[in-house]
Design a protein around this motif. Structure first.
Motif, short mmCIF file in Angstrom:
data_model
loop_
_atom_site.label_atom_id
_atom_site.label_comp_id
_atom_site.label_asym_id
_atom_site.label_seq_id
_atom_site.Cartn_x
_atom_site.Cartn_y
_atom_site.Cartn_z
N ASP A 48 0.78 -1.22 -0.06
CA ASP A 48 0.15 -0.05 -0.03
C ASP A 48 0.80 1.29 -0.17
O ASP A 48 0.63 2.16 -0.72
N PHE A 49 1.86 1.37 0.82
CA PHE A 49 2.94 2.43 0.92
C PHE A 49 3.60 2.57 -0.50
O PHE A 49 3.57 3.72 -0.87
N VAL A 50 4.05 1.47 -0.74
CA VAL A 50 4.84 1.52 -2.11
C VAL A 50 3.71 2.13 -3.33
O VAL A 50 4.21 2.78 -4.11
N GLU A 51 2.61 1.75 -3.42
CA GLU A 51 1.64 2.11 -4.38
C GLU A 51 1.30 3.49 -4.23
O GLU A 51 1.34 4.31 -5.12
N ALA A 52 1.32 4.00 -3.12
CA ALA A 52 1.17 5.47 -2.72
C ALA A 52 2.18 6.32 -3.09
O ALA A 52 1.84 7.35 -3.73
N GLN A 53 3.34 5.73 -2.89
CA GLN A 53 4.50 6.55 -3.17
C GLN A 53 4.92 6.53 -4.67
O GLN A 53 4.96 7.72 -5.35
N TYR A 54 4.38 5.48 -5.37
CA TYR A 54 4.50 5.40 -6.91
C TYR A 54 3.56 6.23 -7.48
O TYR A 54 3.97 7.02 -8.60
#
Length: 178
Positions: free
Chosen positions: A123-129
Motif C-alpha cells: 500500500d505504501f509503495v503504491e501510494a509513493q509510486y
C-alpha cells in the motif's frame, strides 16, 4: 542481480542527461560492461553514500527504511547495494521497492512475521509510486544472496491477503515459517 533490472549508463551534462549509446562508447574506447561498471561506481561514490536513510513507520506497526535524495534520479541504482543501504546484517535478505527513482524502501526480513508486512508495504509503495513526479515501479522484491525476486499478494478465500512468492524464494520462506 537478475534480469528484473536494467542498468543504463548516462552522461550528465549541464542542461540534460543523455543515454550513452554503443557508438558513444566506441568513440571513447570503452566497452559497455566497462561503462556500466564506471557509471555504477561513480553513482555509489557520489550519490548513494550521501543518501538520507531513515525509518518510516508503516500502518501495521512495522518500520521500513526509506533511502532517498529528493530530485536525484540515480537513487534507483541502489538496488545493487541493498545490504549497504540497510546497514545491518541480512541473513534472510530484505524486502525492497523503488517506487520513485529518488527513493528505495527496504524492510529487512527477520522472521516469518516480517513477511506479514507485505500488504502494508505494498500500500505504501503504491501510494509513493502514484504520487511520484519520478515514478519507477510499484513492484516489491525480496533481495536474498546476490539476487532479487518479485513478491506480492493476492486475495485468499477468507478475504485476507495471501503472500505470492517467486519459486526461487519458497525454500527460504519455508525455513522462516518452519
Amino acid at each position: 542481480m537478475n534480469s528484473a533490472f536494467d542498468l543504463v549508463a548516462v552522461e550528465d551534462r549541464e542542461s540534460s542527461v543523455q543515454l550513452l549509446q554503443q557508438a558513444d562508447l566506441d568513440a571513447m574506447g570503452i566497452s559497455a560492461e566497462g561503462a556500466l561498471r564506471m557509471a555504477l561506481d561513480q553513482t555509489i561514490s557520489e550519490v548513494l553514500v550521501h543518501l538520507d536513510v531513515r525509518p518510516h513507520p508503516l500502518p501495521n506497526g512495522e518500520s521500513v527504511l526509506l533511502a532517498g535524495a529528493d530530485g536525484v534520479p540515480y537513487v534507483s541504482a541502489g538496488v545493487t547495494s541493498i545490504p549497504q543501504l540497510a546497514g545491518v546484517d541480512l541473513p534472510y535478505g530484505a524486502l525492497f521497492a523503488v517506487p520513485r527513482h529518488s527513493v528505495i524502501l527496504i524492510l529487512p526480513v527477520r522472521s516469518w512475521a516480517s513477511l506479514g508486512a507485505v500488504p502494508a508495504l505494498a500500500d505504501f509503495v503504491e501510494a509513493q509510486y502514484r504520487g511520484a513526479s519520478d515514478p519507477c515501479s510499484a513492484q516489491i522484491y525480496w533481495f536474498t544472496g546476490d539476487d532479487a525476486f518479485p513478491v506480492g499478494t493476492e486475495p485468499d478465500e477468507s478475504g485476507g491477503d495471501r503472500l505470492v512468492l517467486a519459486p526461487e524464494l519458497q525454500s527460504l520462506a519455508d525455513r522462516l515459517h518452519g
